[in-house]
Design a protein around this motif. Structure first.
Motif, mmCIF file in Angstrom:
data_model
loop_
_atom_site.group_PDB
_atom_site.id
_atom_site.type_symbol
_atom_site.label_atom_id
_atom_site.label_comp_id
_atom_site.label_asym_id
_atom_site.label_seq_id
_atom_site.Cartn_x
_atom_site.Cartn_y
_atom_site.Cartn_z
ATOM 1 N N PHE A 197 3.069 1.966 -1.982
ATOM 2 C CA PHE A 197 3.332 2.397 -3.359
ATOM 3 C C PHE A 197 2.414 3.547 -3.779
ATOM 4 O O PHE A 197 2.739 4.312 -4.685
ATOM 5 C CB PHE A 197 3.201 1.232 -4.344
ATOM 6 N N ALA A 198 1.266 3.665 -3.126
ATOM 7 C CA ALA A 198 0.372 4.785 -3.427
ATOM 8 C C ALA A 198 1.065 6.113 -3.136
ATOM 9 O O ALA A 198 0.767 7.133 -3.766
ATOM 10 C CB ALA A 198 -0.913 4.672 -2.617
ATOM 11 N N LEU A 199 2.000 6.102 -2.208
ATOM 12 C CA LEU A 199 2.754 7.321 -1.887
ATOM 13 C C LEU A 199 3.657 7.744 -3.032
ATOM 14 O O LEU A 199 3.913 8.936 -3.220
ATOM 15 C CB LEU A 199 3.586 7.123 -0.627
ATOM 16 N N PRO A 214 -7.843 6.596 3.246
ATOM 17 C CA PRO A 214 -7.339 7.031 1.940
ATOM 18 C C PRO A 214 -6.066 7.870 2.087
ATOM 19 O O PRO A 214 -5.958 8.716 2.965
ATOM 20 C CB PRO A 214 -8.481 7.856 1.358
ATOM 21 N N ILE A 215 -5.130 7.598 1.200
ATOM 22 C CA ILE A 215 -3.846 8.290 1.228
ATOM 23 C C ILE A 215 -3.940 9.483 0.294
ATOM 24 O O ILE A 215 -4.236 9.329 -0.893
ATOM 25 C CB ILE A 215 -2.714 7.340 0.799
ATOM 26 N N GLY A 216 -3.705 10.674 0.865
ATOM 27 C CA GLY A 216 -3.768 11.897 0.075
ATOM 28 C C GLY A 216 -2.926 12.980 0.714
ATOM 29 O O GLY A 216 -2.281 12.771 1.753
ATOM 30 N N ALA A 235 1.029 3.702 6.087
ATOM 31 C CA ALA A 235 0.294 3.169 4.935
ATOM 32 C C ALA A 235 0.275 1.653 4.944
ATOM 33 O O ALA A 235 -0.659 1.033 4.418
ATOM 34 C CB ALA A 235 0.916 3.680 3.631
ATOM 35 N N ASP A 251 3.002 7.610 -6.200
ATOM 36 C CA ASP A 251 2.197 8.375 -7.146
ATOM 37 C C ASP A 251 1.924 9.780 -6.621
ATOM 38 O O ASP A 251 1.791 10.725 -7.387
ATOM 39 C CB ASP A 251 0.870 7.660 -7.419
ATOM 40 N N LEU A 252 1.838 9.911 -5.315
ATOM 41 C CA LEU A 252 1.480 11.177 -4.680
ATOM 42 C C LEU A 252 2.696 12.050 -4.360
ATOM 43 O O LEU A 252 2.563 13.259 -4.176
ATOM 44 C CB LEU A 252 0.734 10.839 -3.382
ATOM 45 N N TYR A 253 3.865 11.467 -4.330
ATOM 46 C CA TYR A 253 5.070 12.137 -3.831
ATOM 47 C C TYR A 253 5.346 13.473 -4.515
ATOM 48 O O TYR A 253 5.534 14.496 -3.845
ATOM 49 C CB TYR A 253 6.286 11.208 -3.964
ATOM 50 N N PRO A 264 0.810 -1.223 0.000
ATOM 51 C CA PRO A 264 0.000 0.000 0.000
ATOM 52 C C PRO A 264 0.839 1.268 0.000
ATOM 53 O O PRO A 264 0.376 2.335 -0.377
ATOM 54 C CB PRO A 264 -0.838 -0.095 1.270
#
Length: 171
Positions: A12-14, A61-63, A54, A16-18, A10
């Motif tokens: 890995f979602a960071l 939700p990661i945001g 995460a 995309d957001l980094y 999970p």
């Protein structure tokens, strides 16, 4: 028979957001601490904590808002650390009735040495209670003990500290 499926990390979602979140998290921290180096360090700590968080089950939700929340906690932790350090310096520096400031510094050094000579459970209890300023119920929670057992431990720890400080003489 089906083979077990590997779930993606999970965290890995960071990734995309980094790129989007980095300037916002850094800007948030810089505006509040005013020191570039400190803001960079806190930003780094924020993203490291975000990766750990995460990976925990039940993470929402990661945001960017979630990252700002983590940054806020890192900033508060930083302020608390700094306040503890400054409080210790103030206590040593503003000791009333001390003619020679070296005496106070030597006492602080001796206190550290005495604390290090105690058993781990005594050192832990005294540090949490008197250096970190935690109330007894929180010390008990951190140490995994009951409040009454922690109070008894603190009594024994203070006696051990006093005995070590005075060299075995309890005047």
């Amino acid at each position: 028979m089906s083979s077990p499926q590997a779930r993606p990390d999970p965290a890995f979602a960071l990734l995309d957001l980094y790129d989007t979140a980095l300037p916002q998290v850094y800007g948030y921290l810089l505006a509040r601490c005013g020191d570039r180096t400190q803001a960079e360090e806190l930003t780094s700590e924020t993203f490291l904590a975000a990766v750990q968080s995460a990976r925990k089950p039940g993470t929402g939700p990661i945001g960017v808002g979630w990252l700002i929340g983590i940054a806020r906690h890192k900033l508060v932790d930083h302020w608390r650390r700094r306040e503890r350090e400054e409080r210790g310096f103030r206590l040593v520096r503003d000791e009333p009735g001390v003619e020679d400031p070296w005496d106070v510094e030597l006492d602080a050094i001796q206190a550290r040495q005495v604390l290090e000579s105690l058993g781990a459970h005594h050192r832990c209890a005294l540090t949490l209670r008197y250096l970190d300023g935690l109330p007894v119920p929180e010390v008990a929670g951190v140490m995994g003990r009951t409040v009454h057992a922690t109070e008894a431990l603190l009594v024994r720890a203070r006696v051990a500290f006093r005995r070590a400080w005075t060299g075995g003489c309890d005047d």
